[in-house]
Design a protein around this motif. Structure first.
Motif, PDB file in Angstrom:
ATOM      1  N   LYS A 144       0.756  -1.207  -0.348  1.00  0.00           N
ATOM      2  CA  LYS A 144      -0.071  -0.416   0.067  1.00  0.00           C
ATOM      3  C   LYS A 144       0.952   1.255   0.130  1.00  0.00           C
ATOM      4  O   LYS A 144       0.296   2.140  -0.495  1.00  0.00           O
ATOM      5  N   GLN A 145       2.338   1.108   0.516  1.00  0.00           N
ATOM      6  CA  GLN A 145       2.442   2.589   0.541  1.00  0.00           C
ATOM      7  C   GLN A 145       3.489   2.340  -0.543  1.00  0.00           C
ATOM      8  O   GLN A 145       3.226   3.838  -1.228  1.00  0.00           O
ATOM      9  N   THR A 146       3.306   1.621  -1.528  1.00  0.00           N
ATOM     10  CA  THR A 146       3.923   1.997  -3.009  1.00  0.00           C
ATOM     11  C   THR A 146       3.053   2.777  -3.554  1.00  0.00           C
ATOM     12  O   THR A 146       3.009   3.468  -4.742  1.00  0.00           O
ATOM     13  N   VAL A 147       1.490   1.982  -3.599  1.00  0.00           N
ATOM     14  CA  VAL A 147       0.326   2.758  -4.733  1.00  0.00           C
ATOM     15  C   VAL A 147       0.669   4.377  -4.280  1.00  0.00           C
ATOM     16  O   VAL A 147       0.615   4.605  -4.988  1.00  0.00           O
ATOM     17  N   LEU A 148       0.207   5.017  -2.788  1.00  0.00           N
ATOM     18  CA  LEU A 148       0.580   6.284  -2.119  1.00  0.00           C
ATOM     19  C   LEU A 148       2.125   6.426  -2.981  1.00  0.00           C
ATOM     20  O   LEU A 148       2.145   8.140  -3.314  1.00  0.00           O
ATOM     21  N   ASP A 149       3.090   6.026  -3.086  1.00  0.00           N
ATOM     22  CA  ASP A 149       4.741   6.873  -3.351  1.00  0.00           C
ATOM     23  C   ASP A 149       4.323   7.025  -5.102  1.00  0.00           C
ATOM     24  O   ASP A 149       5.258   7.759  -5.558  1.00  0.00           O
ATOM     25  N   VAL A 150       3.754   5.560  -5.872  1.00  0.00           N
ATOM     26  CA  VAL A 150       3.471   6.304  -7.313  1.00  0.00           C
ATOM     27  C   VAL A 150       2.896   7.731  -7.026  1.00  0.00           C
ATOM     28  O   VAL A 150       3.091   8.815  -8.078  1.00  0.00           O
ATOM     29  N   ILE A 151       2.299   7.978  -6.088  1.00  0.00           N
ATOM     30  CA  ILE A 151       1.938   9.406  -6.290  1.00  0.00           C
ATOM     31  C   ILE A 151       2.175  10.655  -5.877  1.00  0.00           C
ATOM     32  O   ILE A 151       2.204  12.015  -6.762  1.00  0.00           O
TER      33      ILE A 151
END
Length: 188
Positions: A144-151
């Protein structure tokens, strides 16, 4: 067209210390930074978000470049496509990954391809991704951190891509060998 100044360290005013840091980091002042120097807030924001993206995420060099290059391509940023290609070559990102990112074609590695697809989805849908699209990224081994790091990576590229569109930033000589044009790419 409105002409934007490509500042030097001497003409940068409040941005002078930031351009000095750019020169120390890259060995020259990239034209992107020199144009951004017109707005100390923009240049500081760009450098800060870049540093956060590079040091506060758990993503590898290659994964961060996948996010950056996907946004660069979708946003049609010729400057950033050339610059990040050069950066990836220096980081020894596999050539097939670089080619896929420049062409907008699938990456052979399924995990990296899932990241590319998700970064593309975030850009194209302006963040309005479906749960199934998030689940596909998680199933590929990301978090889920990756999801937000993509942002974070997408925001980083909006700062540079949009600046280059507005200012028509001239390409630096060190990046010229990797010039890119959206018109020259295969249609998807």
């Amino acid at each position: 067209m409105t002409d934007f100044t490509v500042h030097t360290i001497e003409t940068a005013g409040e941005s002078k210390p930031l351009l000095e840091k750019s020169k120390k980091t890259y060995g020259f002042v990239p034209n992107l930074h020199a144009v951004m120097a017109e707005s100390p807030a923009l240049l500081e924001a760009y450098r800060t978000v870049a540093e956060i993206f590079d040091t506060k995420t758990e993503l590898s060099h290659t994964e961060r470049q996948i996010i950056a290059m996907t946004n660069n391509r979708l946003n049609g940023c010729t400057y950033c496509m050339a610059a990040h290609t050069t950066i990836m070559q220096g980081l020894k990102v596999p050539e097939d990954v670089i080619e896929s990112l420049r062409d907008g074609t699938p990456i052979a590695d399924p995990k990296l391809e899932a990241l590319r697809v998700f970064a593309e989805t975030v850009n194209v849908k302006r963040g309005w991704v479906e749960d199934s699209e998030i689940e596909a990224l998680l199933e590929a081994g990301y978090t889920k951190q990756t999801v937000l790091d993509v942002i974070v990576g997408t925001a980083f590229k909006v700062l540079s891509n949009y600046t280059n569109h507005v200012a028509e930033t001239p390409l630096d000589k060190p990046f010229a060998k990797n010039e890119w044009s959206a018109e020259a790419q295969p249609s998807s």
